[in-house]
Design a protein around this motif. Structure first.
Motif, short mmCIF file in Angstrom:
data_model
loop_
_atom_site.label_atom_id
_atom_site.label_comp_id
_atom_site.label_asym_id
_atom_site.label_seq_id
_atom_site.Cartn_x
_atom_site.Cartn_y
_atom_site.Cartn_z
N THR A 1 66.31 -57.50 -6.70
CA THR A 1 67.39 -57.65 -7.68
C THR A 1 66.82 -58.00 -9.04
O THR A 1 65.64 -58.32 -9.19
CB THR A 1 68.36 -58.75 -7.24
N ALA A 2 67.69 -57.94 -10.05
CA ALA A 2 67.25 -58.28 -11.41
C ALA A 2 66.91 -59.76 -11.50
O ALA A 2 67.42 -60.58 -10.73
CB ALA A 2 68.37 -57.93 -12.40
N GLN A 3 66.05 -60.08 -12.45
CA GLN A 3 65.71 -61.47 -12.68
C GLN A 3 66.91 -62.22 -13.22
O GLN A 3 67.69 -61.68 -14.00
CB GLN A 3 64.55 -61.58 -13.67
N HIS A 4 67.07 -63.47 -12.81
CA HIS A 4 68.12 -64.28 -13.39
C HIS A 4 67.51 -65.58 -13.92
O HIS A 4 66.55 -66.10 -13.35
CB HIS A 4 69.25 -64.56 -12.40
N ARG A 5 68.07 -66.05 -15.00
CA ARG A 5 67.56 -67.26 -15.65
C ARG A 5 68.64 -68.34 -15.59
O ARG A 5 69.80 -68.10 -15.90
CB ARG A 5 67.19 -66.99 -17.11
N GLU B 1 65.57 -55.70 -17.26
CA GLU B 1 65.92 -56.62 -18.33
C GLU B 1 65.64 -58.07 -17.95
O GLU B 1 65.74 -58.46 -16.79
CB GLU B 1 67.40 -56.48 -18.70
N VAL B 2 65.27 -58.85 -18.98
CA VAL B 2 64.99 -60.27 -18.79
C VAL B 2 65.98 -61.07 -19.63
O VAL B 2 66.12 -60.81 -20.82
CB VAL B 2 63.54 -60.61 -19.21
N PRO B 3 66.66 -62.03 -19.06
CA PRO B 3 67.63 -62.81 -19.83
C PRO B 3 66.96 -63.55 -20.98
O PRO B 3 65.82 -63.99 -20.87
CB PRO B 3 68.18 -63.80 -18.80
#
Length: 278
Positions: free
Chosen positions: A224-228, A254-256
């Motif tokens: 999954t996408a990175q989450h911050r 994408e990176v938050p």
């Protein structure tokens, strides 16, 4: 046998009874001038705010941008939030919000904890300092020039733990079971959307409550996408407040943006601090 006048005998009997009474009196053993131990003062706060009403709708619209595109009924449901289940609302309350947009999903949570000391020799404030210090220690904030983040006896945070000499931040403790990662450890090798001269690593915060710190964790679960998740924790008297703000982009690449999340989480924390002080 010696003769004792009646009056003299009566005086002797009364004196004997008085002596026996003093011997049985616990106060008779106390020494004059002994200091009396008074109970520690209670904390400033005796109640907690209604958590789901603590954040103005205008602020929620800014923090949950995806909700604005929903039909009115669904918007209202998002902005109402979901109260955290607790067994003592005089001691702990919280609320959660979530919004989904085509580009990203965002989650917001706030928690209020009112600390009470049941030890008459320890004040509520002192007990709250201990609870806050454990949270700060668990975050494992980076240190600067050997300075360990902690509260001073006066209740304010020590010198800022932001380090400029080190090239990479020490991984911080992740909030609520989320694994930890340095906010500067993006796959690209640089912090997304940040000023290179600005230190965005986990750190102590000035001017927020009696003591405060910020944690920033960037994680990826499987494919999954990175989450911050940015967490701001502060103490004011005997109340500890935690703000958590999370973004997960829709696209894996994408990176938050760390700076945006940190600024918004701090702004909300300061509003909550002002509301508590009113």
């Amino acid at each position: 046998m010696a003769y004792v006048p009646g009056v003299a005998l009566l005086v002797a009997l009364v004196a004997g009874c008085s002596a026996g009474s003093d011997a049985d009196d616990p106060a008779a053993d106390s020494k004059p001038g002994s200091p009396t131990v008074s109970a520690a003062p209670p904390g400033k706060y005796r109640t907690l705010p209604e958590s789901c009403s603590a954040v103005p709708r205008s602020t929620l619209k800014d923090l949950l941008p995806g909700a604005a595109d929903l039909p009115q009924e669904q918007q209202d449901k998002v902005y109402e939030g979901t109260a955290t289940v607790t067994y003592d609302t005089d001691r702990k309350v919280g609320c959660r919000w979530k919004s989904d947009a085509p580009d990203a999903s965002r989650n917001l949570s706030i928690d209020f904890e009112r600390v009470v000391s049941y030890d008459p020799a320890v004040s509520d404030d002192d007990r709250a300092r201990e609870v806050y210090a454990k949270k700060e220690d668990a975050a494992a904030l980076p240190t600067s020039a050997g300075v360990t983040p902690s509260e001073t006896p006066g209740g304010s945070a020590s010198a800022s733990a932001s380090a400029s000499a080190s090239g990479s931040g020490t991984p911080s403790g992740a909030p609520s079971g989320i694994s930890s990662a340095s906010p500067s450890a993006d796959p690209s090798g640089s912090t997304s959307g940040t000023d290179p001269d600005e230190d965005l690593r986990p750190r102590l915060l000035d001017g927020l409550g009696d003591a405060a710190f910020l944690d920033d964790a960037l994680t990826r679960a499987g494919s999954t996408a990175q989450h911050r998740t940015v967490s701001v924790v502060f103490r004011t008297s005997n109340v500890i407040v935690t703000v958590q703000y999370t973004e997960q982009p829709a696209r894996v690449t994408e990176v938050p943006d760390s700076r945006e999340l940190q600024e918004k989480a701090q702004a909300l924390a300061r509003k909550l601090d002002e509301a508590l002080s009113d």
